[in-house]
Design an enzyme around this catalytic site. Structure first.
Site, PDB file in Angstrom:
ATOM      1  N   ARG A  15       0.834  -1.210   0.000  1.00 12.32           N
ATOM      2  CA  ARG A  15       0.000   0.000   0.000  1.00 12.32           C
ATOM      3  C   ARG A  15       0.867   1.258   0.000  1.00 12.32           C
ATOM      4  O   ARG A  15       0.977   1.950  -0.998  1.00 12.32           O
ATOM      5  CB  ARG A  15      -0.942  -0.025   1.214  1.00 12.32           C
ATOM      6  CG  ARG A  15      -2.080   0.975   1.175  1.00 12.32           C
ATOM      7  CD  ARG A  15      -1.711   2.394   1.515  1.00 12.32           C
ATOM      8  NE  ARG A  15      -1.102   2.536   2.851  1.00 12.32           N
ATOM      9  CZ  ARG A  15      -0.539   3.656   3.269  1.00 12.32           C
ATOM     10  NH1 ARG A  15      -0.457   4.723   2.484  1.00 12.32           N
ATOM     11  NH2 ARG A  15       0.015   3.728   4.469  1.00 12.32           N
ATOM     12  N   ASP A  16       1.517   1.564   1.118  1.00  9.25           N
ATOM     13  CA  ASP A  16       2.286   2.814   1.208  1.00  9.25           C
ATOM     14  C   ASP A  16       3.381   2.812   0.142  1.00  9.25           C
ATOM     15  O   ASP A  16       3.673   3.832  -0.479  1.00  9.25           O
ATOM     16  CB  ASP A  16       2.917   2.940   2.605  1.00  9.25           C
ATOM     17  CG  ASP A  16       3.332   4.358   2.953  1.00  9.25           C
ATOM     18  OD1 ASP A  16       3.631   5.136   2.030  1.00  9.25           O
ATOM     19  OD2 ASP A  16       3.375   4.685   4.151  1.00  9.25           O
ATOM     20  N   HIS A 207       5.571   4.549  12.620  1.00  8.76           N
ATOM     21  CA  HIS A 207       5.536   4.459  11.139  1.00  8.76           C
ATOM     22  C   HIS A 207       6.513   5.525  10.644  1.00  8.76           C
ATOM     23  O   HIS A 207       6.189   6.714  10.614  1.00  8.76           O
ATOM     24  CB  HIS A 207       4.094   4.732  10.690  1.00  8.76           C
ATOM     25  CG  HIS A 207       3.871   4.803   9.211  1.00  8.76           C
ATOM     26  ND1 HIS A 207       3.121   3.878   8.518  1.00  8.76           N
ATOM     27  CD2 HIS A 207       4.261   5.712   8.279  1.00  8.76           C
ATOM     28  CE1 HIS A 207       3.067   4.211   7.235  1.00  8.76           C
ATOM     29  NE2 HIS A 207       3.749   5.326   7.067  1.00  8.76           N
ATOM     30  N   HIS A 209       9.131   7.082   7.888  1.00 10.23           N
ATOM     31  CA  HIS A 209       9.732   7.181   6.543  1.00 10.23           C
ATOM     32  C   HIS A 209      11.207   7.540   6.739  1.00 10.23           C
ATOM     33  O   HIS A 209      11.597   8.093   7.774  1.00 10.23           O
ATOM     34  CB  HIS A 209       8.966   8.205   5.706  1.00 10.23           C
ATOM     35  CG  HIS A 209       7.638   7.675   5.240  1.00 10.23           C
ATOM     36  ND1 HIS A 209       7.430   7.184   3.983  1.00 10.23           N
ATOM     37  CD2 HIS A 209       6.457   7.518   5.904  1.00 10.23           C
ATOM     38  CE1 HIS A 209       6.175   6.758   3.876  1.00 10.23           C
ATOM     39  NE2 HIS A 209       5.559   6.948   5.032  1.00 10.23           N
ATOM     40  N   CYS A 240       4.297   9.231   0.038  1.00 11.99           N
ATOM     41  CA  CYS A 240       2.929   9.689  -0.129  1.00 11.99           C
ATOM     42  C   CYS A 240       2.908  10.690  -1.280  1.00 11.99           C
ATOM     43  O   CYS A 240       3.706  11.627  -1.296  1.00 11.99           O
ATOM     44  CB  CYS A 240       2.437  10.336   1.165  1.00 11.99           C
ATOM     45  SG  CYS A 240       0.810  11.073   0.979  1.00 11.99           S
ATOM     46  N   ASN A 249       9.318   4.137   3.368  1.00  6.99           N
ATOM     47  CA  ASN A 249       9.325   3.746   4.781  1.00  6.99           C
ATOM     48  C   ASN A 249      10.647   3.056   5.092  1.00  6.99           C
ATOM     49  O   ASN A 249      11.330   2.579   4.203  1.00  6.99           O
ATOM     50  CB  ASN A 249       8.205   2.738   5.050  1.00  6.99           C
ATOM     51  CG  ASN A 249       6.838   3.320   4.821  1.00  6.99           C
ATOM     52  OD1 ASN A 249       6.391   3.454   3.690  1.00  6.99           O
ATOM     53  ND2 ASN A 249       6.172   3.679   5.891  1.00  6.99           N
TER      54      ASN A 249
HETATM   55  P1  HMG Z   1     -12.668  14.755  -2.757  1.00  6.97           P
HETATM   56  O1  HMG Z   1     -12.416  15.063  -4.198  1.00  6.97           O
HETATM   57  O2  HMG Z   1     -12.713  15.896  -1.798  1.00  6.97           O
HETATM   58  O3  HMG Z   1     -13.944  13.835  -2.559  1.00  6.97           O
HETATM   59  O4  HMG Z   1     -11.563  13.710  -2.271  1.00  6.97           O
HETATM   60  P2  HMG Z   1     -15.462  14.010  -2.909  1.00  6.97           P
HETATM   61  O5  HMG Z   1     -16.212  13.419  -1.773  1.00  6.97           O
HETATM   62  O6  HMG Z   1     -15.763  15.416  -3.329  1.00  6.97           O
HETATM   63  O7  HMG Z   1     -15.615  13.043  -4.170  1.00  6.97           O
HETATM   64  C1  HMG Z   1     -14.996  13.329  -5.415  1.00  6.97           C
HETATM   65  C2  HMG Z   1     -15.079  12.079  -6.284  1.00  6.97           C
HETATM   66  O8  HMG Z   1     -14.323  11.012  -5.698  1.00  6.97           O
HETATM   67  C3  HMG Z   1     -16.501  11.533  -6.451  1.00  6.97           C
HETATM   68  O9  HMG Z   1     -16.547  10.895  -7.728  1.00  6.97           O
HETATM   69  C4  HMG Z   1     -16.559  10.469  -5.378  1.00  6.97           C
HETATM   70  O10 HMG Z   1     -17.510   9.480  -5.646  1.00  6.97           O
HETATM   71  C5  HMG Z   1     -15.157   9.889  -5.447  1.00  6.97           C
HETATM   72  P3  HMG Z   1     -17.150  11.640  -9.030  1.00  6.97           P
HETATM   73  O11 HMG Z   1     -18.554  12.003  -8.635  1.00  6.97           O
HETATM   74  O12 HMG Z   1     -16.270  12.849  -9.258  1.00  6.97           O
HETATM   75  O13 HMG Z   1     -17.022  10.606 -10.090  1.00  6.97           O
HETATM   76  N1  HMG Z   1     -14.716   9.256  -4.185  1.00  6.97           N
HETATM   77  C6  HMG Z   1     -14.204   8.026  -4.094  1.00  6.97           C
HETATM   78  N2  HMG Z   1     -13.958   7.086  -5.022  1.00  6.97           N
HETATM   79  C7  HMG Z   1     -13.429   5.922  -4.587  1.00  6.97           C
HETATM   80  N3  HMG Z   1     -13.117   5.678  -3.286  1.00  6.97           N
HETATM   81  C8  HMG Z   1     -13.354   6.597  -2.343  1.00  6.97           C
HETATM   82  C9  HMG Z   1     -13.917   7.823  -2.742  1.00  6.97           C
HETATM   83  N4  HMG Z   1     -14.277   8.935  -2.062  1.00  6.97           N
HETATM   84  C10 HMG Z   1     -14.761   9.806  -2.953  1.00  6.97           C
HETATM   85  N5  HMG Z   1     -13.047   6.340  -1.076  1.00  6.97           N
HETATM   86  C11 HMG Z   1     -10.803  11.939  -0.886  1.00  6.97           C
HETATM   87  C12 HMG Z   1     -11.534  13.244  -0.933  1.00  6.97           C
HETATM   88  C13 HMG Z   1     -10.555  11.596   0.573  1.00  6.97           C
HETATM   89  C14 HMG Z   1     -11.648  10.852  -1.538  1.00  6.97           C
HETATM   90  C15 HMG Z   1      -9.463  12.083  -1.667  1.00  6.97           C
HETATM   91  O14 HMG Z   1      -8.807  13.216  -1.175  1.00  6.97           O
HETATM   92  C16 HMG Z   1      -8.575  10.886  -1.536  1.00  6.97           C
HETATM   93  O15 HMG Z   1      -8.886   9.799  -2.021  1.00  6.97           O
HETATM   94  N6  HMG Z   1      -7.411  11.048  -0.864  1.00  6.97           N
HETATM   95  C17 HMG Z   1      -6.513   9.951  -0.611  1.00  6.97           C
HETATM   96  C18 HMG Z   1      -5.116  10.410  -0.648  1.00  6.97           C
HETATM   97  C19 HMG Z   1      -4.213   9.241  -0.336  1.00  6.97           C
HETATM   98  O16 HMG Z   1      -4.533   8.101  -0.586  1.00  6.97           O
HETATM   99  N7  HMG Z   1      -3.035   9.559   0.233  1.00  6.97           N
HETATM  100  C20 HMG Z   1      -2.078   8.566   0.559  1.00  6.97           C
HETATM  101  C21 HMG Z   1      -2.476   7.735   1.735  1.00  6.97           C
HETATM  102  S1  HMG Z   1      -2.140   8.519   3.307  1.00  6.97           S
HETATM  103  C22 HMG Z   1      -0.479   8.143   3.599  1.00  6.97           C
HETATM  104  O17 HMG Z   1       0.182   7.615   2.750  1.00  6.97           O
HETATM  105  C23 HMG Z   1       0.049   8.418   4.961  1.00  6.97           C
HETATM  106  C24 HMG Z   1       0.250   7.148   5.796  1.00  6.97           C
HETATM  107  O18 HMG Z   1       1.137   6.239   5.170  1.00  6.97           O
HETATM  108  C25 HMG Z   1       0.847   7.492   7.145  1.00  6.97           C
HETATM  109  C26 HMG Z   1       1.987   8.452   6.997  1.00  6.97           C
HETATM  110  O19 HMG Z   1       3.048   8.112   6.484  1.00  6.97           O
HETATM  111  O20 HMG Z   1       1.741   9.593   7.396  1.00  6.97           O
HETATM  112  C27 HMG Z   1      -1.081   6.458   6.075  1.00  6.97           C
HETATM  113 MG    MG Z   2       3.334   6.457   5.168  1.00  9.91          MG
END
Ligand code: HMG
Ligand code: MG
Length: 302
Positions: A15-16, A207, A209, A240, A249
């Protein structure tokens, strides 16, 4: 505080790690990576995320990857869910654990999930409730727990605040994440102490990086506090897309090498783990980002 004698590692590579890869990684490769990790003895694997495919296209095959895995008894498969839509799709794939993620910095929250930290917690409340009702474990990741790419240093009080909000919505475990790998050991200890004001030792993990090469030192500093659960990533994959410049990581191979050398059990077969890292790095066309893995490969070749 006594250093733990056994450590639990969650490999977040699928995933990450892969979320940050620009090239398409086929479902079969992702599934094979998960199989190799479980073969190496990993009992906790973060498989994918149910985020918007417009935001993170690499994770758009989440359901196919989950369906492709031959599950082993005793292995827990975790997935990231940013909102109820993501949770509902994830739940169909029967994960053992879901991960909600909130940032200790406002700016990163906006960039990463397009809402404020408070709003993100409000979104996670029904997610946590639904997961709990379905018997799925709920973990929380506290991003930017030491530093933020947009705001700079992050105060431990912010970590405690996010941890309290997570506890209040029913999150069972929190991971203190140095998303951009800027933290040094004393800073990481302060962030962990903040989380430990809210959650007991058995429900706090690290966690880290490795952007600045501090992740192994930070792991050791955490162990010295009694922290015994960490997220690591095979071959040091990771990053990310919304944390520019952040690298992978800490490599699972490096952490396992260190822990086994300290007489700390992990249940992981380093040789097989090495193969898993070589497999995915080979697909990506590079060497594993792990000093231990590369040293062991040289030793093997010789
Ligand atoms: P948004 O654009 O504000 O969402 O995104 P929305 O509610 O306005 O929806 C926009 C569109 O996205 C719509 O579709 C929704 O249906 C769709 P449209 O009508 O335009 O066709 N949608 C989705 N589709 C599939 N799955 C969903 C979903 N939700 C809405 N779950 C949102 C908000 C949160 C969805 C977006 O910002 C997003 O997906 N962000 C994820 C970013 C991400 O994955 N970042 C990396 C992971 S975090 C990380 O790596 C850190 C970690 O490792 C720890 C660390 O190191 O800190 C965990
Ligand atoms: Mg991470």
């Amino acid at each position: 505080m006594k250093t733990p004698t056994r450590v639990k590692l969650t490999d977040v590579g699928p995933r990450d790690g892969l979320q940050n890869e620009p090239q398409a990684v086929p479902v079969a490769i992702k599934v094979e990576l998960v199989h190799r990790l479980q073969e190496a003895g990993l009992k906790d694997i973060e498989v994918t995320s149910f985020v918007s495919p417009k935001w993170v296209p690499q994770m758009g095959d989440n359901a196919e990857v989950m369906a492709g895995i031959q599950r082993r008894p005793g292995v827990r498969y975790a997935v990231l869910t940013p909102n109820l839509k993501g949770y509902e799709a994830a739940a169909l794939c029967q994960p053992d654990e879901i991960v909600v993620f909130a940032s200790a910095s406002e700016a990163f929250s906006q960039k990463n999930i397009n809402c404020s930290m408070e709003e993100s917690i409000a979104r996670f409340r029904p997610v946590a409730q639904a997961a709990k009702a379905a018997g799925i474990a709920v973990r929380g990741a506290i991003s930017c727990a030491v530093g933020c790419p947009y705001e700079g240093a992050v105060a431990p009080a912010r970590v405690a605040q996010v941890a309290r909000l997570m506890r209040d919505i029913g999150v069972q475990h929190v991971g203190v994440a140095d998303t951009i790998g800027v933290g040094t050991p004393a800073q990481v200890q302060r962030a962990l102490e903040a989380a430990l004001q809210v959650y007991p030792m058995d429900h706090v993990s690290g966690h880290f990086h490795d952007t600045y090469g501090m992740a192994l030192a930070n792991t050791l500093a955490s162990l010295e506090m009694g922290i015994w659960q960490f997220d690591t990533s095979v071959a040091g994959l990771g990053g990310c897309p919304y944390a520019k410049g952040a690298t992978g990581n800490v490599a699972t191979e490096d952490v396992v090498y260190m822990l086994h050398g300290m007489g700390i059990e992990t249940g992981i077969d380093l040789d097989k783990l090495l193969d898993a890292g070589v497999f995915i790095s080979g697909f990506l066309g590079r060497k594993p980002q792990s000093r231990a893995a590369n040293a062991l490969r040289t030793k093997r070749a010789g």
